[in-house]
Design an enzyme around this catalytic site. Sequence first.
Site, PDB file in Angstrom:
ATOM      1  N   ASP A  33      -9.313   2.532   3.073  1.00 25.87           N
ATOM      2  CA  ASP A  33      -9.108   1.909   4.392  1.00 25.87           C
ATOM      3  C   ASP A  33      -9.430   2.905   5.491  1.00 25.87           C
ATOM      4  O   ASP A  33      -9.947   2.548   6.555  1.00 25.87           O
ATOM      5  CB  ASP A  33      -7.637   1.498   4.565  1.00 25.87           C
TER       6      ASP A  33
ATOM      7  N   LYS B 169       0.807  -1.231   0.000  1.00 31.00           N
ATOM      8  CA  LYS B 169       0.000   0.000   0.000  1.00 31.00           C
ATOM      9  C   LYS B 169       0.835   1.273   0.000  1.00 31.00           C
ATOM     10  O   LYS B 169       0.396   2.291  -0.516  1.00 31.00           O
ATOM     11  CB  LYS B 169      -0.920   0.004   1.214  1.00 31.00           C
TER      12      LYS B 169
ATOM     13  N   ALA C  34      -2.162   0.148   6.715  1.00 26.48           N
ATOM     14  CA  ALA C  34      -3.420   0.222   7.467  1.00 26.48           C
ATOM     15  C   ALA C  34      -3.256   1.141   8.675  1.00 26.48           C
ATOM     16  O   ALA C  34      -4.146   1.942   8.993  1.00 26.48           O
ATOM     17  CB  ALA C  34      -3.856  -1.176   7.911  1.00 26.48           C
TER      18      ALA C  34
HETATM   19  P1  NAP Z   1       1.926  -3.607   6.059  1.00 29.66           P
HETATM   20  O1  NAP Z   1       1.966  -2.254   5.430  1.00 29.66           O
HETATM   21  O2  NAP Z   1       2.785  -4.691   5.516  1.00 29.66           O
HETATM   22  O3  NAP Z   1       2.282  -3.404   7.634  1.00 29.66           O
HETATM   23  C1  NAP Z   1       2.410  -4.525   8.452  1.00 29.66           C
HETATM   24  C2  NAP Z   1       2.578  -4.069   9.896  1.00 29.66           C
HETATM   25  O4  NAP Z   1       2.539  -5.252  10.719  1.00 29.66           O
HETATM   26  C3  NAP Z   1       3.904  -3.382  10.195  1.00 29.66           C
HETATM   27  O5  NAP Z   1       3.706  -2.396  11.184  1.00 29.66           O
HETATM   28  C4  NAP Z   1       4.776  -4.539  10.738  1.00 29.66           C
HETATM   29  O6  NAP Z   1       5.773  -4.111  11.624  1.00 29.66           O
HETATM   30  C5  NAP Z   1       3.726  -5.323  11.512  1.00 29.66           C
HETATM   31  N1  NAP Z   1       4.083  -6.721  11.652  1.00 29.66           N
HETATM   32  C6  NAP Z   1       4.097  -7.679  10.687  1.00 29.66           C
HETATM   33  N2  NAP Z   1       4.479  -8.873  11.210  1.00 29.66           N
HETATM   34  C7  NAP Z   1       4.714  -8.653  12.533  1.00 29.66           C
HETATM   35  C8  NAP Z   1       5.139  -9.484  13.602  1.00 29.66           C
HETATM   36  N3  NAP Z   1       5.416 -10.786  13.419  1.00 29.66           N
HETATM   37  N4  NAP Z   1       5.277  -8.922  14.822  1.00 29.66           N
HETATM   38  C9  NAP Z   1       4.997  -7.616  15.029  1.00 29.66           C
HETATM   39  N5  NAP Z   1       4.602  -6.773  14.048  1.00 29.66           N
HETATM   40  C10 NAP Z   1       4.466  -7.289  12.815  1.00 29.66           C
HETATM   41  O7  NAP Z   1       0.448  -4.196   6.079  1.00 29.66           O
HETATM   42  P2  NAP Z   1      -0.959  -3.426   6.068  1.00 29.66           P
HETATM   43  O8  NAP Z   1      -1.431  -3.288   4.690  1.00 29.66           O
HETATM   44  O9  NAP Z   1      -0.819  -2.216   6.937  1.00 29.66           O
HETATM   45  O10 NAP Z   1      -1.912  -4.509   6.794  1.00 29.66           O
HETATM   46  C11 NAP Z   1      -1.800  -4.791   8.195  1.00 29.66           C
HETATM   47  C12 NAP Z   1      -2.952  -5.700   8.636  1.00 29.66           C
HETATM   48  O11 NAP Z   1      -4.196  -5.016   8.461  1.00 29.66           O
HETATM   49  C13 NAP Z   1      -3.076  -7.006   7.843  1.00 29.66           C
HETATM   50  O12 NAP Z   1      -3.442  -8.036   8.720  1.00 29.66           O
HETATM   51  C14 NAP Z   1      -4.200  -6.737   6.863  1.00 29.66           C
HETATM   52  O13 NAP Z   1      -4.897  -7.902   6.493  1.00 29.66           O
HETATM   53  C15 NAP Z   1      -5.080  -5.840   7.718  1.00 29.66           C
HETATM   54  N6  NAP Z   1      -5.932  -4.986   6.890  1.00 29.66           N
HETATM   55  C16 NAP Z   1      -7.266  -5.159   6.986  1.00 29.66           C
HETATM   56  C17 NAP Z   1      -8.111  -4.382   6.250  1.00 29.66           C
HETATM   57  C18 NAP Z   1      -9.594  -4.564   6.383  1.00 29.66           C
HETATM   58  O14 NAP Z   1     -10.320  -4.104   5.507  1.00 29.66           O
HETATM   59  N7  NAP Z   1     -10.058  -5.151   7.471  1.00 29.66           N
HETATM   60  C19 NAP Z   1      -7.622  -3.402   5.379  1.00 29.66           C
HETATM   61  C20 NAP Z   1      -6.255  -3.236   5.330  1.00 29.66           C
HETATM   62  C21 NAP Z   1      -5.406  -4.036   6.086  1.00 29.66           C
HETATM   63  P3  NAP Z   1       7.255  -3.684  11.081  1.00 29.66           P
HETATM   64  O15 NAP Z   1       7.138  -2.254  10.653  1.00 29.66           O
HETATM   65  O16 NAP Z   1       8.113  -3.892  12.259  1.00 29.66           O
HETATM   66  O17 NAP Z   1       7.590  -4.620   9.939  1.00 29.66           O
END
Ligand code: NAP
Length: 219
Positions: free
Chosen positions: A43, A6, A78
């Site tokens: 989002d 994103k 997100a």
């Molecule tokens: P992203 O940009 O890849 O960000 C991922 C985040 O999760 C980062 O802050 C990362 O920390 C952290 N993270 C990943 N693995 C981790 C672990 N093992 N321990 C601790 N922190 C961890 O992803 P995103 O697009 O923001 O999405 C994040 C979540 O929101 C996902 O589960 C996604 O499915 C969900 N989401 C849901 C919706 C909905 O409509 N409900 C919409 C968007 C996203 P670091 O910075 O340290 O790597």
Amino acid sequence: CSLPFKVDAVHCCHEHDAVAKSIGAINTIVRKSDGKLVGYNTDYIGAISAIEDGLGSKDAAMSPLSGRLIVVVGAGGAAKAIAYGAKKKGARVVVANRTYEKAVTLANAVGGQALRLADLENFRPEEGTILANATSLGMYPNVDGTPVPKKALRFYDVVFDAVYAPKVTRLLREAKEHGVKVVSGVEMFVRQAMGQFEHFTGGIEAPESLMREIAAQYT
Ligand code: NAP
């Protein structure tokens, strides 16, 4: 959802709407009739409206987020959308992230405070605080993952999880066990998809009931 691109996808577009530009992350790209790619972020409104409905409000003119503290866990796409949206609605924002430097950058962007992920175990939020998980911890198939230890959840008023598969994550289950109100990521998922539908179709109203039925089959 376009995890985890994103933030990078912002650079693939010719233009962005004002909200997407401020957030610095997009989840929707529309090719316009002149061939230009325009990026949007749905989002933000999906998550914020789900949290607002979870909080409930007697005052239609003011967001129930106004004046509240929100702890956003994560600093990716997100998390940026939630932190930006909460700030826009008048909330004060704390950002906690595994990579602390990213928490500092996001917290600075919204005039908030940064924490390390591990700090959340002993963090004592003020009354009425919202916890919003925007990491992928707890997402299928790693359903045992959770960003905050159970004992720390009882101090929050509402716990929101952006993770939508499963519908009830370990985080939400443990918050409920403390009697804390929870809001599922499925609410955000349906609402952000409704926003996408409207962008993709040039403004046709999204078929909400059908979208909810389909989401229920997969979460
Ligand atoms: P992203 O940009 O890849 O960000 C991922 C985040 O999760 C980062 O802050 C990362 O920390 C952290 N993270 C990943 N693995 C981790 C672990 N093992 N321990 C601790 N922190 C961890 O992803 P995103 O697009 O923001 O999405 C994040 C979540 O929101 C996902 O589960 C996604 O499915 C969900 N989401 C849901 C919706 C909905 O409509 N409900 C919409 C968007 C996203 P670091 O910075 O340290 O790597």
